[in-house]
Design a protein around this motif. Structure first.
Motif, PDB file in Angstrom:
ATOM      1  N   UNK A  36       5.263  34.722   2.258  1.00  0.00           N
ATOM      2  CA  UNK A  36       6.665  34.840   2.656  1.00  0.00           C
ATOM      3  C   UNK A  36       7.188  36.237   2.340  1.00  0.00           C
ATOM      4  N   UNK A  37       8.090  36.714   3.203  1.00  0.00           N
ATOM      5  CA  UNK A  37       8.774  37.987   2.978  1.00  0.00           C
ATOM      6  C   UNK A  37      10.041  37.728   2.169  1.00  0.00           C
ATOM      7  N   UNK A  38      10.319  38.598   1.221  1.00  0.00           N
ATOM      8  CA  UNK A  38      11.578  38.519   0.489  1.00  0.00           C
ATOM      9  C   UNK A  38      12.624  39.256   1.317  1.00  0.00           C
ATOM     10  N   UNK A  50      11.764  43.130   0.660  1.00  0.00           N
ATOM     11  CA  UNK A  50      10.582  43.801   1.196  1.00  0.00           C
ATOM     12  C   UNK A  50       9.286  43.420   0.501  1.00  0.00           C
ATOM     13  N   UNK A  51       9.363  42.680  -0.595  1.00  0.00           N
ATOM     14  CA  UNK A  51       8.132  42.216  -1.251  1.00  0.00           C
ATOM     15  C   UNK A  51       7.496  41.109  -0.413  1.00  0.00           C
ATOM     16  N   UNK A  52       6.198  40.971  -0.552  1.00  0.00           N
ATOM     17  CA  UNK A  52       5.473  39.877   0.086  1.00  0.00           C
ATOM     18  C   UNK A  52       5.054  38.915  -1.020  1.00  0.00           C
ATOM     19  N   UNK A  53       5.516  37.659  -0.930  1.00  0.00           N
ATOM     20  CA  UNK A  53       5.211  36.641  -1.940  1.00  0.00           C
ATOM     21  C   UNK A  53       4.033  35.790  -1.502  1.00  0.00           C
ATOM     22  N   UNK A  54       3.142  35.532  -2.431  1.00  0.00           N
ATOM     23  CA  UNK A  54       2.003  34.646  -2.204  1.00  0.00           C
ATOM     24  C   UNK A  54       2.282  33.370  -2.986  1.00  0.00           C
ATOM     25  N   UNK A  55       2.517  32.289  -2.250  1.00  0.00           N
ATOM     26  CA  UNK A  55       2.979  31.037  -2.840  1.00  0.00           C
ATOM     27  C   UNK A  55       1.871  29.992  -2.762  1.00  0.00           C
TER      28      UNK A  55
END
Length: 170
Positions: A36-38, A50-55
């Motif tokens: 997901x994109x923040x 702009x951070x990319x989260x790995x969930x």
């Protein structure tokens, strides 16, 4: 001939960079992560725009107070990531709050809306992810890959023809 070596090195480096980027954007999905994109600053400084989260998906009973969770926020399927500040196990709700927000969120998060827990993030990669997922970025990305493939294989074909012509003339 030195130009060919330089070109090979440069094109190999570009291909490697594209492969690494593709793995970061798509590859982790193969091992169960959702990406997901923040898009808001509600979790700063933990997660920035702009951070990319790995969930990683988790069961609601594995979530503890203090954990950040990613969840479906509303019926429009908007996704958010906020920190759990309380858990109402009887009614199956998480009470959440963005790190940058003064107050807890107005609506509790039902256990069914839990997507998972962010395991790590990569700063700024969300901008790249967003760009390649929407036109015109999608078209630019496809065109770049085509040009890169041509750049990798075309010189070999051209230089190969020149070498054959030189061998025949000798």
């Amino acid at each position: 001939m030195n130009l060919k070596k330089l070109w090979d090195t440069l094109s190999t480096a570009l291909v490697a960079a594209v492969v690494v980027l593709a793995l970061l954007l798509v590859g982790f999905r193969l091992v169960g992560f959702r990406v997901f994109n923040v898009i808001s600053g509600s979790m700063e400084p933990t997660y920035s725009v702009g951070d990319l989260l790995y969930v990683k998906p988790v069961e609601p009973e594995d979530v503890r107070v203090g954990d950040p969770i990613t969840f479906v926020l509303n019926e429009n399927l908007v996704v958010a990531t906020h920190r759990v500040v309380d858990i109402d196990e009887e009614n199956q709700f998480f009470i959440t709050k963005g790190d940058a927000n003064a107050n807890a969120d107005a609506s509790p998060v039902h256990f069914n809306n839990l997507i998972g827990v962010p395991k790590f993030h990569i700063p700024l990669l969300g901008y790249v992810s967003d760009y390649v997922q929407h036109p015109p970025g999608t078209y630019v990305t496809i065109a770049f890959c085509i040009v890169l493939l041509a750049a990798v294989f075309l010189p070999d074909l051209l230089f190969h023809d020149e070498e054959e012509n030189q061998e025949k003339s000798q």
